[in-house]
Design a protein around this motif. Structure first.
Motif, PDB file in Angstrom:
ATOM      1  N   PRO A 443      57.424  -2.537  25.276  1.00  9.99           N
ATOM      2  CA  PRO A 443      58.567  -3.102  25.998  1.00  9.99           C
ATOM      3  C   PRO A 443      58.239  -3.352  27.471  1.00  9.99           C
ATOM      4  CG  PRO A 443      58.889  -0.764  25.680  1.00  9.99           C
ATOM      5  CD  PRO A 443      57.635  -1.124  24.928  1.00  9.99           C
ATOM      6  N   ALA A 444      59.030  -4.222  28.093  1.00 10.57           N
ATOM      7  CA  ALA A 444      58.898  -4.453  29.533  1.00 10.57           C
ATOM      8  C   ALA A 444      59.153  -3.141  30.268  1.00 10.57           C
ATOM      9  CB  ALA A 444      59.891  -5.515  29.984  1.00 10.57           C
ATOM     10  N   SER A 445      58.390  -2.902  31.324  1.00 14.18           N
ATOM     11  CA  SER A 445      58.474  -1.595  31.974  1.00 14.18           C
ATOM     12  C   SER A 445      58.697  -1.641  33.484  1.00 14.18           C
ATOM     13  CB  SER A 445      57.186  -0.805  31.696  1.00 14.18           C
ATOM     14  OG  SER A 445      56.052  -1.473  32.244  1.00 14.18           O
ATOM     15  N   MET A 446      58.554  -2.788  34.097  1.00 13.54           N
ATOM     16  CA  MET A 446      58.660  -2.827  35.556  1.00 13.54           C
ATOM     17  C   MET A 446      60.047  -2.386  36.039  1.00 13.54           C
ATOM     18  SD  MET A 446      57.711  -5.865  38.232  1.00 13.54           S
ATOM     19  CE  MET A 446      55.941  -5.525  38.200  1.00 13.54           C
ATOM     20  N   TRP A 447      61.088  -2.736  35.284  1.00 12.43           N
ATOM     21  CA  TRP A 447      62.444  -2.406  35.723  1.00 12.43           C
ATOM     22  C   TRP A 447      62.642  -0.901  35.862  1.00 12.43           C
ATOM     23  CZ3 TRP A 447      65.762   0.583  32.804  1.00 12.43           C
ATOM     24  CH2 TRP A 447      65.456   0.741  31.447  1.00 12.43           C
ATOM     25  N   SER A 465      70.039  -7.198  26.143  1.00 11.74           N
ATOM     26  CA  SER A 465      69.681  -7.602  24.773  1.00 11.74           C
ATOM     27  C   SER A 465      68.484  -6.820  24.249  1.00 11.74           C
ATOM     28  CB  SER A 465      69.367  -9.111  24.744  1.00 11.74           C
ATOM     29  OG  SER A 465      68.334  -9.418  25.651  1.00 11.74           O
ATOM     30  N   ASP A 466      68.002  -5.869  25.039  1.00 11.81           N
ATOM     31  CA  ASP A 466      66.802  -5.084  24.735  1.00 11.81           C
ATOM     32  C   ASP A 466      67.219  -3.689  24.269  1.00 11.81           C
ATOM     33  OD1 ASP A 466      64.530  -3.450  24.887  1.00 11.81           O
ATOM     34  OD2 ASP A 466      63.661  -4.596  26.535  1.00 11.81           O
ATOM     35  N   GLN A 471      68.715   2.114  25.360  1.00 12.10           N
ATOM     36  CA  GLN A 471      68.613   3.554  25.129  1.00 12.10           C
ATOM     37  C   GLN A 471      68.070   4.282  26.352  1.00 12.10           C
ATOM     38  OE1 GLN A 471      69.834   5.047  22.267  1.00 12.10           O
ATOM     39  NE2 GLN A 471      69.608   6.837  23.612  1.00 12.10           N
ATOM     40  N   LEU A 472      67.080   3.685  27.023  1.00 14.76           N
ATOM     41  CA  LEU A 472      66.516   4.335  28.209  1.00 14.76           C
ATOM     42  C   LEU A 472      67.535   4.361  29.346  1.00 14.76           C
ATOM     43  CD1 LEU A 472      64.051   5.712  29.416  1.00 14.76           C
ATOM     44  CD2 LEU A 472      63.244   3.467  30.185  1.00 14.76           C
ATOM     45  N   LEU A 498      70.857  -6.193  32.537  1.00 10.98           N
ATOM     46  CA  LEU A 498      69.424  -5.924  32.534  1.00 10.98           C
ATOM     47  C   LEU A 498      68.796  -6.873  31.524  1.00 10.98           C
ATOM     48  CD1 LEU A 498      66.821  -4.404  33.100  1.00 10.98           C
ATOM     49  CD2 LEU A 498      67.619  -2.564  31.586  1.00 10.98           C
ATOM     50  N   ALA A 499      68.073  -7.872  32.020  1.00 13.14           N
ATOM     51  CA  ALA A 499      67.486  -8.890  31.159  1.00 13.14           C
ATOM     52  C   ALA A 499      65.976  -8.762  31.158  1.00 13.14           C
ATOM     53  CB  ALA A 499      67.887 -10.287  31.650  1.00 13.14           C
TER      54      ALA A 499
END
Length: 619
Positions: A443-447, A465-466, A471-472, A498-499
């Motif tokens: 998954p994308a992690s920078m955020w 949509s993620d 969950q995180l 959060l996109a």
């Protein structure tokens, strides 16, 4: 049964305002249904009414807490009598009746610096993004504002973003509100005619004779009537020029102008003298609401032109149809929606002295033609524009928008948002690592690595949509109310979005991607946008988008702006932070394949807030 409280902001008589007369015509009926409080401008005295409570804006401000749980409704027009309602509307969204599809005049006239000032520029930016900002700069530079700005860029997005529901009087209004991105309920309710018209007795001819006798008007003349405030857009100057071309054969043909004048709009006396129309034009000045029906009953032809139009509805026209007036309108905007058999329509290309005279001559010379139009107008009005029909539909709109839906939360960017401290990053990473093992793709992690997501607050809603991000956000950032963008309804919005997206999905149409995302974001909300390029294929392209100085304020056009910043501005976003490289490199093997990621945080907001009748720029 206890009535539910309803607060309505609207000017009221004796203020010289068409919307004041409009509200007064149905407010008693509304008071039978609700515990009604009518808030009027500060410069008016509260009315003494048995059925409802009237208070000024100042009194409302002093007792705001008393109305915290009350439903709110707003009547908004395009003059300074409505400025007082903008601050409450920005704080307490409600059902907004939009009488004019442009509020450019009101907004520009109420700002320090007018349409050339910084506050106006900020709202043009909020409404129309980068293009709106550039147009406002042109206005400031040339000290001139085209009428096209008023008619086509009416700042309607500012109103619809602050509304739980909208009432408009036309299908034109419905289309404009929809085009402005509004996805909540829109109720189209035609402008009604005043109930006392139904009390008129006798035939149209009998009522005409009685009204002329009461007003001291000639019984033997063909009377054209221009009713209401005299403005350039009503084209009284054109009517005068057409009148000069109409010969007086069997009967004199005269024009009665019944409405308050503004010399800055048109100098009627000078125009009459120039055209040699002395004796054929009567200037009556402001007409009290009580006499308006008499003038409509007295006329043979009601001339109700508009060009250019601001999408406004016309109380004079609705009342004229109710009386059964033979009416001439411009074939544009809301007026085009009237049935052809009820009114004579003058095409925009015919809005010349010869063109208008061509349309008026058959009406002046043919009594049977006028009588047919009068009968058709009266039948249409009785079928569609009765006050009782309007009240029923307006109450339906109130129930639908204010009592049957969840209260819309409009977050304020002035509130402090709390972010996690860098010291807890390792704890966040541990939770992310555990969750990532369940994901088929990293998954994308920078955020979350850069702690871009604020800590969840009570009543805040996060949309994403993620599934991993959802969950995180709950496990590590304290969010309890997280909704899926895919599963929530089309009209559902959130204060924080959060996109996350794949680079290949973003690079082709980044503007369209941002627009779809922002359409779900509430005014004042925060967007955290994370792009992941797994194999570095799009690195050069996205780096070019992020290249530039995004610390510059949005109005500093001399500073180089990044492409992503410009794209955001076009959809009403202001970037607060952008990142094109990880600040912290993970040493955890499970998610060490960082790839290439880019992220930014932006808010959908204006740097301007309404403060009573003045505008304050937030520092």
């Amino acid at each position: 049964m206890t009535k539910r409280p309803l607060v309505m902001f609207s000017p009221m008589p004796p203020l010289k305002n068409g919307i004041a007369d409009y509200t007064a015509s149905f407010v008693d009926s509304l008071a039978c249904q609700y515990d009604l409080y009518v808030v009027t401008p500060e410069n008016t005295a509260p009315l003494h009414t048995p059925g409802y409570t009237s208070l000024t804006a100042l009194e409302y401000d002093q007792h705001t807490s008393s109305f915290a749980t009350a439903a709110h409704a707003y009547q908004i027009g395009n003059n300074l009598d409505h400025v007082y309602a903008l601050k409450p509307l920005s704080n307490v969204p409600g059902l907004v009746t939009i009488h004019d599809l442009s509020i450019q005049h009101m907004v520009g006239a109420s700002f320090p610096g007018g349409a050339g000032g910084e506050a106006y520029a900020e709202l043009m930016f909020e409404a129309y993004g980068r293009q709106g900002l550039e147009i406002s700069r042109d206005v400031s530079r040339w000290q001139r504002q085209s009428h096209v700005v008023h008619s086509e860029l009416g700042l309607l997005p500012l109103l619809v973003r602050r509304a739980k529901g909208i009432v408009t009087h036309s299908f034109t209004g419905f289309l404009r509100a929809t085009a402005a991105g509004y996805e909540r309920p829109i109720h189209v309710i035609p402008h009604h005619y005043q109930e006392r018209i139904d009390a008129l007795r006798g035939s149209r001819q009998d009522r005409r004779r009685a009204a002329r006798h009461s007003l001291g008007l000639r019984q033997d003349a063909i009377i054209l009537l221009s009713l209401g405030f005299v403005t350039r857009a009503k084209r009284v100057d054109l009517t005068l020029k057409a009148l000069k071309l109409i010969p007086e054969r069997e009967k004199p043909v005269i024009l009665v102008v019944a409405g308050e004048q503004n010399a800055e709009e048109i100098d009627l006396a000078a125009e009459i003298q120039r055209l040699g129309l002395h004796g054929r034009v009567l200037i009556q000045g402001y007409v009290p609401d009580g006499q308006m029906i008499d003038y409509l009953a007295a006329c043979d032809i009601l001339v109700n032109l508009r060009y250019p139009t601001l999408g406004e509805s016309s109380g004079s026209l609705a009342n004229g149809l109710g009386v059964g007036c033979c009416t001439v309108v411009t074939d544009i905007g809301t007026f085009s929606e009237l049935p052809d058999e009820c009114v004579v329509k003058v095409g925009v290309q015919e809005m010349t002295p010869d063109g208008l005279a061509y349309r008026l001559l058959p009406l002046v010379s043919n009594d049977c033609y006028r009588e047919t139009l009068e009968s058709n107008a009266r039948h249409y009005a009785e079928s569609n524009l009765r006050t009782e029909q309007f009240v029923t539909r307006y109450i339906d709109a109130i129930e639908d928008c204010l009592f049957d839906i969840v209260t819309v939360q409009v977050p304020s960017y002035r509130q402090v948002r709390r972010f996690l401290a860098p010291s807890v990053r390792k704890d966040v990473e541990a939770k992310a690592t555990a969750l990532s093992r369940q994901c088929p793709l990293r998954p994308a992690s920078m955020w979350w690595r850069e702690l871009l997501l604020p800590v969840g607050r009570k009543s805040d809603v996060l949309m994403t949509s993620d599934g991993f991000a959802a969950q995180l956000a709950k496990d590590a950032f304290g969010w309890s109310d997280v909704i899926s963008a895919a599963d929530s309804g089309a009209g559902r919005t959130a204060g924080t979005i959060l996109a996350t997206c794949e680079a290949e999905d973003f690079v082709d149409q980044p503007g369209e991607f941002l627009y779809r995302t922002v359409s779900r974001l509430q005014l004042g909300g925060i967007l955290i946008f994370n792009i992941i390029d797994r194999h570095g294929k799009y690195f050069a392209h996205i780096s070019e988008l992020f290249d530039g100085d995004d610390e510059a304020p949005p109005l500093n056009l001399a500073v180089k702006r990044s492409r992503i910043s410009t794209l955001c501005e076009e959809v009403g976003l202001i970037i607060q932070r952008q990142i094109s490289a990880f600040q912290e490199i993970s040493i955890n093997g499970a998610i060490s394949d960082a790839g290439t990621e880019f992220a930014f945080v932006a808010t959908l907001r204006s740097l301007v807030t309404w403060d009573g009748s003045a505008i304050r720029i937030n520092e």
